[in-house]
Scaffold this motif. Structure first.
Motif, PDB file in Angstrom:
ATOM      1  N   THR A  71       0.477  -0.861   0.103  1.00  0.00           N
ATOM      2  CA  THR A  71      -0.153   0.065   0.000  1.00  0.00           C
ATOM      3  C   THR A  71       0.826   1.478   0.170  1.00  0.00           C
ATOM      4  O   THR A  71       2.316   1.269   0.659  1.00  0.00           O
ATOM      5  N   GLY A  72       0.148   2.162  -0.982  1.00  0.00           N
ATOM      6  CA  GLY A  72       0.773   3.779   0.212  1.00  0.00           C
ATOM      7  C   GLY A  72       0.135   4.792   0.132  1.00  0.00           C
ATOM      8  O   GLY A  72      -1.486   4.998   0.584  1.00  0.00           O
ATOM      9  N   SER A  73       0.640   5.807   0.346  1.00  0.00           N
ATOM     10  CA  SER A  73      -0.485   7.009   1.178  1.00  0.00           C
ATOM     11  C   SER A  73      -0.568   7.970  -0.316  1.00  0.00           C
ATOM     12  O   SER A  73       0.252   8.039  -1.596  1.00  0.00           O
TER      13      SER A  73
ATOM     14  N   PRO B 156      -9.829   9.333  -0.209  1.00  0.00           N
ATOM     15  CA  PRO B 156      -9.095   8.134   0.471  1.00  0.00           C
ATOM     16  C   PRO B 156      -7.759   9.162   1.103  1.00  0.00           C
ATOM     17  O   PRO B 156      -7.440   9.424   0.603  1.00  0.00           O
ATOM     18  N   LYS B 157      -7.415   7.826   1.833  1.00  0.00           N
ATOM     19  CA  LYS B 157      -6.150   8.513   2.601  1.00  0.00           C
ATOM     20  C   LYS B 157      -4.671   6.893   2.422  1.00  0.00           C
ATOM     21  O   LYS B 157      -3.344   7.639   2.257  1.00  0.00           O
ATOM     22  N   HIS B 158      -5.433   5.609   1.765  1.00  0.00           N
ATOM     23  CA  HIS B 158      -4.517   4.876   1.221  1.00  0.00           C
ATOM     24  C   HIS B 158      -4.945   4.542   0.076  1.00  0.00           C
ATOM     25  O   HIS B 158      -5.857   4.107  -0.830  1.00  0.00           O
ATOM     26  N   THR B 159      -3.628   3.895  -0.894  1.00  0.00           N
ATOM     27  CA  THR B 159      -4.061   3.129  -1.848  1.00  0.00           C
ATOM     28  C   THR B 159      -3.338   1.780  -2.393  1.00  0.00           C
ATOM     29  O   THR B 159      -2.545   1.251  -0.841  1.00  0.00           O
ATOM     30  N   VAL B 160      -3.498   1.507  -3.578  1.00  0.00           N
ATOM     31  CA  VAL B 160      -2.531  -0.064  -3.669  1.00  0.00           C
ATOM     32  C   VAL B 160      -1.405   0.299  -4.380  1.00  0.00           C
ATOM     33  O   VAL B 160      -1.798   1.346  -5.344  1.00  0.00           O
TER      34      VAL B 160
END
Length: 211
Positions: free
Chosen positions: A87-89, A121-125
């Motif tokens: 994940t990333g931010s 959103p706060k988080h990514t794949v």
């Protein structure tokens, strides 16, 4: 022989309680109900909410063991396959947010998105990588750029890590399925990524749908 990974299904499992007039641009074209490939449909019915009504089909998939889960990474592995998801931010200052009525986020970078219900959103794949025998498959970011708020694990009452994520191999040993249950509240969704050993150079395609 090449392995192609693609998003097979991306389905909302809890619908929005927000105002009915807020536009929803997420595609309804490709979902479990419309899936025509009988073998894949039979496999996917065994572990998805969308296929629960057909899950009495009697066959078994091999589950790939979970070997590690952190806030930003989950890894499944055995002697034939290793799958790593990270994940990333999400930095809203680096993206274009389309608002409805100046308060509901309906698109990111001109695309519909999954994981929240009309909030940023706060988080990514950030990456999905599978090493299957001699082949390394890196799913292109374009295939999952609209998937947000991944959740790799939760802690049960005994303090043990549990996960809704899974990786399966089909009975014919030619297909792999990566399953994630992401998002929060009314933004919760499930996504299934399928991989197949084929003799082709075609590019992976991302399919979207609603249960």
């Amino acid at each position: 022989m090449r392995i192609i990974l693609s998003i097979l299904l991306c389905s909302i499992i809890k619908f929005s309680l927000a105002q009915d007039d807020i536009p929803d641009y997420r595609s309804r074209r490709d979902n479990f109900v419309k899936m025509q490939e009988k073998d894949i449909r039979a496999d996917v019915s065994l572990f998805t909410f969308g296929g629960i009504s057909e899950s009495l089909i009697k066959h078994r998939l091999d589950a790939i063991p979970l070997i590690g889960a952190k806030e930003d990474e989950i890894i499944f592995s055995n002697d034939t396959v290793t799958v790593q998801i990270t994940t990333g931010s999400f930095d809203p200052t680096k993206h274009k947010v389309t608002w409805y009525d100046d308060k509901y986020a309906v698109k990111l970078d001109n695309h519909a998105f999954w994981g929240t219900e009309n909030t940023v959103p706060k988080h990514t794949v950030s990456s999905i990588v599978a090493v299957i025998e001699e082949d390394t498959v890196v799913l292109p970011q374009a295939a999952f750029v609209d998937l947000y708020e991944p959740h790799f694990y939760y802690t049960d009452a005994k303090g043990s890590k549990k996960t809704f994520c899974n990786v399966f191999r089909s009975a014919d040993k030619r297909k792999y399925y990566i399953y994630m249950l992401n998002g929060d509240g009314t933004g919760r969704y499930e996504v299934t990524i399928g991989g197949n050993r084929i003799e082709s150079n075609e590019d992976a395609q991302a399919l979207r749908g609603e249960a």
